[in-house]
Scaffold this active site. Sequence first.
Site, PDB file in Angstrom:
ATOM      1  N   THR A  37      95.736  43.605   7.496  1.00 32.55           N
ATOM      2  CA  THR A  37      94.551  44.471   7.423  1.00 32.55           C
ATOM      3  C   THR A  37      93.323  43.609   7.694  1.00 32.55           C
ATOM      4  O   THR A  37      93.411  42.370   7.652  1.00 32.55           O
ATOM      5  CB  THR A  37      94.384  45.088   6.013  1.00 32.55           C
ATOM      6  OG1 THR A  37      94.264  44.008   5.074  1.00 32.55           O
ATOM      7  CG2 THR A  37      95.540  45.978   5.635  1.00 32.55           C
ATOM      8  N   PHE A  74      97.842  43.487  14.482  1.00 34.63           N
ATOM      9  CA  PHE A  74      98.225  44.388  13.393  1.00 34.63           C
ATOM     10  C   PHE A  74      97.169  45.465  13.145  1.00 34.63           C
ATOM     11  O   PHE A  74      97.473  46.539  12.637  1.00 34.63           O
ATOM     12  CB  PHE A  74      98.467  43.605  12.100  1.00 34.63           C
ATOM     13  CG  PHE A  74      99.802  42.921  12.060  1.00 34.63           C
ATOM     14  CD1 PHE A  74     100.966  43.649  11.870  1.00 34.63           C
ATOM     15  CD2 PHE A  74      99.904  41.545  12.231  1.00 34.63           C
ATOM     16  CE1 PHE A  74     102.212  43.036  11.849  1.00 34.63           C
ATOM     17  CE2 PHE A  74     101.134  40.919  12.203  1.00 34.63           C
ATOM     18  CZ  PHE A  74     102.294  41.660  12.014  1.00 34.63           C
ATOM     19  N   GLU A 125      83.432  43.236   3.824  1.00 37.99           N
ATOM     20  CA  GLU A 125      83.483  41.802   3.494  1.00 37.99           C
ATOM     21  C   GLU A 125      82.823  40.968   4.600  1.00 37.99           C
ATOM     22  O   GLU A 125      82.234  39.925   4.332  1.00 37.99           O
ATOM     23  CB  GLU A 125      84.932  41.344   3.252  1.00 37.99           C
ATOM     24  CG  GLU A 125      85.649  42.050   2.101  1.00 37.99           C
ATOM     25  CD  GLU A 125      85.166  41.628   0.707  1.00 37.99           C
ATOM     26  OE1 GLU A 125      84.282  40.769   0.579  1.00 37.99           O
ATOM     27  OE2 GLU A 125      85.695  42.190  -0.289  1.00 37.99           O
ATOM     28  N   VAL A 162      99.517  50.089  -7.063  1.00 34.26           N
ATOM     29  CA  VAL A 162     100.685  49.352  -7.573  1.00 34.26           C
ATOM     30  C   VAL A 162     100.411  47.844  -7.585  1.00 34.26           C
ATOM     31  O   VAL A 162     101.327  47.036  -7.547  1.00 34.26           O
ATOM     32  CB  VAL A 162     101.965  49.653  -6.761  1.00 34.26           C
ATOM     33  CG1 VAL A 162     102.437  51.066  -7.027  1.00 34.26           C
ATOM     34  CG2 VAL A 162     101.753  49.429  -5.269  1.00 34.26           C
ATOM     35  N   ALA A 216      95.772  47.311  15.093  1.00 39.69           N
ATOM     36  CA  ALA A 216      95.922  48.479  15.969  1.00 39.69           C
ATOM     37  C   ALA A 216      96.379  49.704  15.185  1.00 39.69           C
ATOM     38  O   ALA A 216      96.086  50.838  15.569  1.00 39.69           O
ATOM     39  CB  ALA A 216      96.908  48.167  17.087  1.00 39.69           C
ATOM     40  N   GLY A 246      95.819  42.917   1.742  1.00 35.99           N
ATOM     41  CA  GLY A 246      95.355  42.068   0.648  1.00 35.99           C
ATOM     42  C   GLY A 246      96.189  42.216  -0.613  1.00 35.99           C
ATOM     43  O   GLY A 246      96.457  41.232  -1.317  1.00 35.99           O
ATOM     44  N   LYS A 269      92.908  32.494  -3.836  1.00 38.11           N
ATOM     45  CA  LYS A 269      93.158  33.256  -5.070  1.00 38.11           C
ATOM     46  C   LYS A 269      94.315  34.248  -4.899  1.00 38.11           C
ATOM     47  O   LYS A 269      94.495  34.826  -3.830  1.00 38.11           O
ATOM     48  CB  LYS A 269      91.892  34.017  -5.466  1.00 38.11           C
ATOM     49  CG  LYS A 269      90.819  33.083  -5.968  1.00 38.11           C
ATOM     50  CD  LYS A 269      89.806  33.796  -6.813  1.00 38.11           C
ATOM     51  CE  LYS A 269      88.759  34.491  -6.004  1.00 38.11           C
ATOM     52  NZ  LYS A 269      87.628  34.957  -6.825  1.00 38.11           N
TER      53      LYS A 269
HETATM   54  N1  LIG Z   1      92.737  36.919  -2.894  1.00 35.77           N
HETATM   55  C1  LIG Z   1      91.540  37.088  -2.417  1.00 35.77           C
HETATM   56  O1  LIG Z   1      90.778  36.134  -2.251  1.00 35.77           O
HETATM   57  C2  LIG Z   1      91.090  38.467  -2.060  1.00 35.77           C
HETATM   58  C3  LIG Z   1      89.930  38.639  -1.295  1.00 35.77           C
HETATM   59  C4  LIG Z   1      89.570  39.940  -0.931  1.00 35.77           C
HETATM   60  C5  LIG Z   1      90.329  41.029  -1.334  1.00 35.77           C
HETATM   61  N2  LIG Z   1      91.446  40.798  -2.087  1.00 35.77           N
HETATM   62  C6  LIG Z   1      92.262  41.924  -2.541  1.00 35.77           C
HETATM   63  O2  LIG Z   1      92.751  42.620  -1.394  1.00 35.77           O
HETATM   64  C7  LIG Z   1      92.993  43.966  -1.767  1.00 35.77           C
HETATM   65  C8  LIG Z   1      92.518  44.867  -0.664  1.00 35.77           C
HETATM   66  O3  LIG Z   1      93.236  44.547   0.503  1.00 35.77           O
HETATM   67  P1  LIG Z   1      93.416  45.608   1.684  1.00 35.77           P
HETATM   68  O4  LIG Z   1      92.134  46.242   1.966  1.00 35.77           O
HETATM   69  O5  LIG Z   1      94.155  44.917   2.739  1.00 35.77           O
HETATM   70  O6  LIG Z   1      94.273  46.760   1.001  1.00 35.77           O
HETATM   71  P2  LIG Z   1      95.845  47.045   0.925  1.00 35.77           P
HETATM   72  O7  LIG Z   1      96.630  45.804   0.860  1.00 35.77           O
HETATM   73  O8  LIG Z   1      96.004  48.046  -0.174  1.00 35.77           O
HETATM   74  O9  LIG Z   1      96.156  47.732   2.328  1.00 35.77           O
HETATM   75  C9  LIG Z   1      95.568  48.951   2.620  1.00 35.77           C
HETATM   76  C10 LIG Z   1      96.586  49.995   3.118  1.00 35.77           C
HETATM   77  O10 LIG Z   1      96.898  49.688   4.447  1.00 35.77           O
HETATM   78  C11 LIG Z   1      98.310  49.623   4.633  1.00 35.77           C
HETATM   79  N3  LIG Z   1      98.506  48.677   5.719  1.00 35.77           N
HETATM   80  C12 LIG Z   1      98.538  47.335   5.648  1.00 35.77           C
HETATM   81  N4  LIG Z   1      98.622  46.808   6.880  1.00 35.77           N
HETATM   82  C13 LIG Z   1      98.667  47.852   7.746  1.00 35.77           C
HETATM   83  C14 LIG Z   1      98.757  47.942   9.152  1.00 35.77           C
HETATM   84  N5  LIG Z   1      98.770  46.868   9.953  1.00 35.77           N
HETATM   85  N6  LIG Z   1      98.782  49.181   9.719  1.00 35.77           N
HETATM   86  C15 LIG Z   1      98.711  50.287   8.949  1.00 35.77           C
HETATM   87  N7  LIG Z   1      98.616  50.252   7.605  1.00 35.77           N
HETATM   88  C16 LIG Z   1      98.587  49.043   7.013  1.00 35.77           C
HETATM   89  C17 LIG Z   1      98.845  49.243   3.280  1.00 35.77           C
HETATM   90  O11 LIG Z   1     100.159  49.678   3.117  1.00 35.77           O
HETATM   91  C18 LIG Z   1      97.893  49.978   2.345  1.00 35.77           C
HETATM   92  O12 LIG Z   1      98.307  51.293   2.160  1.00 35.77           O
HETATM   93  C19 LIG Z   1      92.280  44.196  -3.092  1.00 35.77           C
HETATM   94  O13 LIG Z   1      93.235  44.336  -4.106  1.00 35.77           O
HETATM   95  C20 LIG Z   1      91.466  42.929  -3.306  1.00 35.77           C
HETATM   96  O14 LIG Z   1      91.368  42.557  -4.658  1.00 35.77           O
HETATM   97  C21 LIG Z   1      91.842  39.564  -2.450  1.00 35.77           C
END
Ligand SMILES: NC(=O)c1ccc[n+]([C@@H]2O[C@H](COP(=O)([O-])OP(=O)(O)OC[C@H]3O[C@@H](n4cnc5c(N)ncnc54)[C@H](O)[C@@H]3O)[C@@H](O)[C@H]2O)c1
Length: 410
Positions: A156, A195, A210, A100, A197, A131, A168
């Site tokens: 995360t 978080f 990363e 989404v 945990a 993220g 970004k």
């Molecule tokens: N802006 C930037 O510079 C940059 C850099 C790196 C990655 N990103 C973006 O970040 C995204 C990936 O981020 P991500 O890996 O955090 O994925 P995400 O945001 O999809 O989170 C992963 C899953 O973990 C869940 N979640 C979040 N926090 C939690 C917690 N504390 N406990 C349990 N569940 C939790 C979320 O609901 C989701 O289902 C990608 O879309 C990528 O493009 C952006």
Amino acid sequence: MRSGTRFRLGLTHVTAHDSEWTVEAVKQVAYHVIVARDLFEPDNTQLLDGCPDAPIRPGERRLVVIDAGVDRLHGDRIRQWFARNGIRVDILSMRADESVKEWASVETVVDAMNAFGIDRRREPVVAIGGGVLLDVVGLAASLYRRGTPYVRVPTTLVGLVDAGVGVKTGVNYGKGKNRLGTYAPAVATFLDRRFLATVPARHLSNGMAEVLKMALVRSSELFDLLDSYGPALIADRFQGSTPELDNAARLVMAEAIHLMLEELQPNLWETCLERCVDYGHTFSPTLEMEALPTLLHGEAVGIDMALTTVIGHLRGDITPAERDRILSVMRRLDLPIWTEVLARPGLLDSALEDTIRHRDGRQRLPLPVGIGGHRFVDDVTADEIARALRHLAMAAGADTGVPIGAGVAK
Ligand SMILES: NC(=O)c1ccc[n+]([C@@H]2O[C@H](COP(=O)([O-])OP(=O)(O)OC[C@H]3O[C@@H](n4cnc5c(N)ncnc54)[C@H](O)[C@@H]3O)[C@@H](O)[C@H]2O)c1
């Protein structure tokens, strides 16, 4: 108007030539990345007074946008913390994962900002999530009234070491990963590893990709730390349940963030397209979008790094021992080094073409040199990719059952 007249206002200029004016202005950027501990413990005031540029005073109000998954797990204590500190909050709890990460989610945040009647000078939006949530809220905030401040609380590992520390924002569009986006730093980011945990192990491995990226191109010391402690840190969810693990968690995160910021700061708007932080991000955007929802972002980055490690090895920049050590650390961090998507004919070639379009007509491909070094190349060929793919398939075969030679585009 006198031709060549130049008005100087600090660092800005207006130059007039008959009926043509040139305006030059410099925008100062400052943002804060602050390590916090137990941010929402009742007596912790870091979110109130930890950042001089984003204070929250009792009696004020804030719009808080929170990842619905985080809300389920941590929402009660977050709400209690705001209530205890006399902050009135409107909470938008929204689903935020890669499937989404789209324009409609930005609209949801904009609607909430409208309904809240945000005062863009004094009421930074607070974004709490992974993220995806941070990127969505950052994009909405940067567009709303041409820029509304926001504060990030990543939840995360990807958020803590990457998405939460750069400038970004973005959402996917069509098959384009982060195709719509802006450069818009949060005023402040508060990093609280508590978080982690509740983050599933797979998502911790995803974040480790990363960290590994920074290690491979910038720091053999960080790589050694990952080699020694990476799997244990994942098992411990970075909670520091022993002094040794606590120290390792602190060091790994601080080093990864510091290296990342060192790379980002001189090139915040990416005017220089040769960025070592793009390591692992040459083929991975296509892999990730093609494999959706199978591959997480960091997993796609990991596969890209495995492939480019092999390319580096074939070029003589990585010894066989270094290649084996890198692939072994990836496995121990539970990162895949292969996906069946790699088998789609021509996919990697078109991924490289797409990346070339983003990098102004040149590959500018960061390749590892040893562990902790890198160089940029412009001459990777389709044959070379196919050869590297064959080698990677062989290395991965034992783990994945992929037959030797599968996935070779030509
Ligand atoms: N802006 C930037 O510079 C940059 C850099 C790196 C990655 N990103 C973006 O970040 C995204 C990936 O981020 P991500 O890996 O955090 O994925 P995400 O945001 O999809 O989170 C992963 C899953 O973990 C869940 N979640 C979040 N926090 C939690 C917690 N504390 N406990 C349990 N569940 C939790 C979320 O609901 C989701 O289902 C990608 O879309 C990528 O493009 C952006």
